[in-house]
Write a protein that holds these residues in place. Sequence first.
Motif, PDB file in Angstrom:
ATOM      1  N   TYR A   6       0.790  -0.779   0.117  1.00 31.04           N
ATOM      2  CA  TYR A   6      -0.277  -0.057  -0.153  1.00 31.04           C
ATOM      3  C   TYR A   6       0.806   1.452  -0.210  1.00 31.04           C
ATOM      4  O   TYR A   6       1.183   1.825   1.028  1.00 31.04           O
ATOM      5  CB  TYR A   6      -1.099   0.014   1.322  1.00 31.04           C
ATOM      6  CG  TYR A   6      -1.854   1.104   1.541  1.00 31.04           C
ATOM      7  CD1 TYR A   6      -2.027   2.199   0.832  1.00 31.04           C
ATOM      8  CD2 TYR A   6      -3.377  -0.076   0.847  1.00 31.04           C
ATOM      9  CE1 TYR A   6      -2.999   2.900   1.166  1.00 31.04           C
ATOM     10  CE2 TYR A   6      -4.528   0.723   1.141  1.00 31.04           C
ATOM     11  CZ  TYR A   6      -4.595   2.273   1.323  1.00 31.04           C
ATOM     12  OH  TYR A   6      -5.790   2.864   1.390  1.00 31.04           O
ATOM     13  N   GLY A   7       0.774   1.531  -0.769  1.00 28.27           N
ATOM     14  CA  GLY A   7       2.167   2.932  -1.280  1.00 28.27           C
ATOM     15  C   GLY A   7       3.752   1.929  -2.246  1.00 28.27           C
ATOM     16  O   GLY A   7       4.346   1.615  -1.325  1.00 28.27           O
ATOM     17  N   CYS A   8       3.067   3.267  -3.295  1.00 26.15           N
ATOM     18  CA  CYS A   8       4.099   2.534  -4.605  1.00 26.15           C
ATOM     19  C   CYS A   8       5.171   3.599  -4.609  1.00 26.15           C
ATOM     20  O   CYS A   8       5.940   2.811  -6.034  1.00 26.15           O
ATOM     21  CB  CYS A   8       3.517   1.597  -5.062  1.00 26.15           C
ATOM     22  SG  CYS A   8       2.738   0.082  -5.390  1.00 26.15           S
ATOM     23  N   GLY A   9       5.835   3.990  -3.374  1.00 25.95           N
ATOM     24  CA  GLY A   9       6.716   5.280  -4.024  1.00 25.95           C
ATOM     25  C   GLY A   9       8.189   4.723  -3.879  1.00 25.95           C
ATOM     26  O   GLY A   9       8.744   3.320  -4.022  1.00 25.95           O
ATOM     27  N   SER A  12       9.293   1.500  -1.274  1.00 23.89           N
ATOM     28  CA  SER A  12       8.150   0.340  -1.759  1.00 23.89           C
ATOM     29  C   SER A  12       9.403   0.094  -2.680  1.00 23.89           C
ATOM     30  O   SER A  12       8.870  -1.380  -2.532  1.00 23.89           O
ATOM     31  CB  SER A  12       6.247   0.157  -2.292  1.00 23.89           C
ATOM     32  OG  SER A  12       6.871   0.949  -3.877  1.00 23.89           O
ATOM     33  N   ASP A  31      -1.685   2.792  -4.560  1.00 31.07           N
ATOM     34  CA  ASP A  31      -0.926   4.459  -5.012  1.00 31.07           C
ATOM     35  C   ASP A  31      -1.883   5.260  -5.260  1.00 31.07           C
ATOM     36  O   ASP A  31      -3.050   4.212  -6.469  1.00 31.07           O
ATOM     37  CB  ASP A  31      -0.160   4.380  -5.882  1.00 31.07           C
ATOM     38  CG  ASP A  31       1.151   4.621  -5.777  1.00 31.07           C
ATOM     39  OD1 ASP A  31       1.998   4.675  -4.077  1.00 31.07           O
ATOM     40  OD2 ASP A  31       0.866   6.540  -5.759  1.00 31.07           O
ATOM     41  N   ASN A  33      -0.436   7.835  -6.963  1.00 34.99           N
ATOM     42  CA  ASN A  33      -0.169   8.243  -7.606  1.00 34.99           C
ATOM     43  C   ASN A  33      -0.689   8.376  -9.704  1.00 34.99           C
ATOM     44  O   ASN A  33      -0.377   6.880  -9.599  1.00 34.99           O
ATOM     45  CB  ASN A  33       1.458   8.609  -7.547  1.00 34.99           C
ATOM     46  CG  ASN A  33       2.564   9.107  -8.729  1.00 34.99           C
ATOM     47  OD1 ASN A  33       2.053   9.471  -9.993  1.00 34.99           O
ATOM     48  ND2 ASN A  33       3.311   9.270  -8.373  1.00 34.99           N
ATOM     49  N   VAL A  54      -0.232  -1.733 -10.158  1.00 30.88           N
ATOM     50  CA  VAL A  54      -0.839  -0.994  -9.107  1.00 30.88           C
ATOM     51  C   VAL A  54      -1.700   0.056  -9.390  1.00 30.88           C
ATOM     52  O   VAL A  54      -2.340  -0.118 -10.135  1.00 30.88           O
ATOM     53  CB  VAL A  54       0.368   0.147  -9.339  1.00 30.88           C
ATOM     54  CG1 VAL A  54       0.301   1.277  -8.339  1.00 30.88           C
ATOM     55  CG2 VAL A  54       1.927  -0.140  -9.092  1.00 30.88           C
ATOM     56  N   VAL A  57      -5.828   3.991  -5.595  1.00 34.88           N
ATOM     57  CA  VAL A  57      -6.125   3.969  -4.059  1.00 34.88           C
ATOM     58  C   VAL A  57      -7.746   3.882  -4.067  1.00 34.88           C
ATOM     59  O   VAL A  57      -8.194   3.574  -2.479  1.00 34.88           O
ATOM     60  CB  VAL A  57      -5.865   5.452  -2.710  1.00 34.88           C
ATOM     61  CG1 VAL A  57      -6.404   6.503  -3.581  1.00 34.88           C
ATOM     62  CG2 VAL A  57      -5.945   4.861  -1.112  1.00 34.88           C
ATOM     63  N   THR A  76       3.054   4.984   2.758  1.00 36.05           N
ATOM     64  CA  THR A  76       2.688   6.329   2.137  1.00 36.05           C
ATOM     65  C   THR A  76       2.779   7.574   2.857  1.00 36.05           C
ATOM     66  O   THR A  76       3.538   8.536   2.302  1.00 36.05           O
ATOM     67  CB  THR A  76       0.740   6.012   1.943  1.00 36.05           C
ATOM     68  OG1 THR A  76       0.626   5.737   3.746  1.00 36.05           O
ATOM     69  CG2 THR A  76       0.897   4.670   1.227  1.00 36.05           C
TER      70      THR A  76
END
Length: 92
Positions: A6-9, A12, A31, A33, A54, A57, A76
């Motif tokens: 949960y959160g693919c920045g 991750s 994500d 984004n 991905v 959200v 995140t």
Amino acid sequence: MKVVQYGCGKMSKYTMRYVYEKGGEIVGAIDINPDVIGKDIGTIMECEDKGVVVSSVEDARKVLEETRPDACIVTTMSLLSDLEDAALLCAE
């Protein structure tokens, strides 16, 4: 172990690599984004495609219900107050 990222920045990339190194499997990724939504997590990890795309959200609940992961890794925000919605959804 089945895991949803949960959160693919930036962070991750390392958490997902770690899951695979330890014998786990990423079964979903979420994500906010638009630059990463729709991409295979392999692109984020800088490796071969993993067959996991991905999701937005907005589809988080659906992803979690469909994949039924054993764990969620939430990368995140840094403040707990900012993580509340994601953490509560994953806990359900």
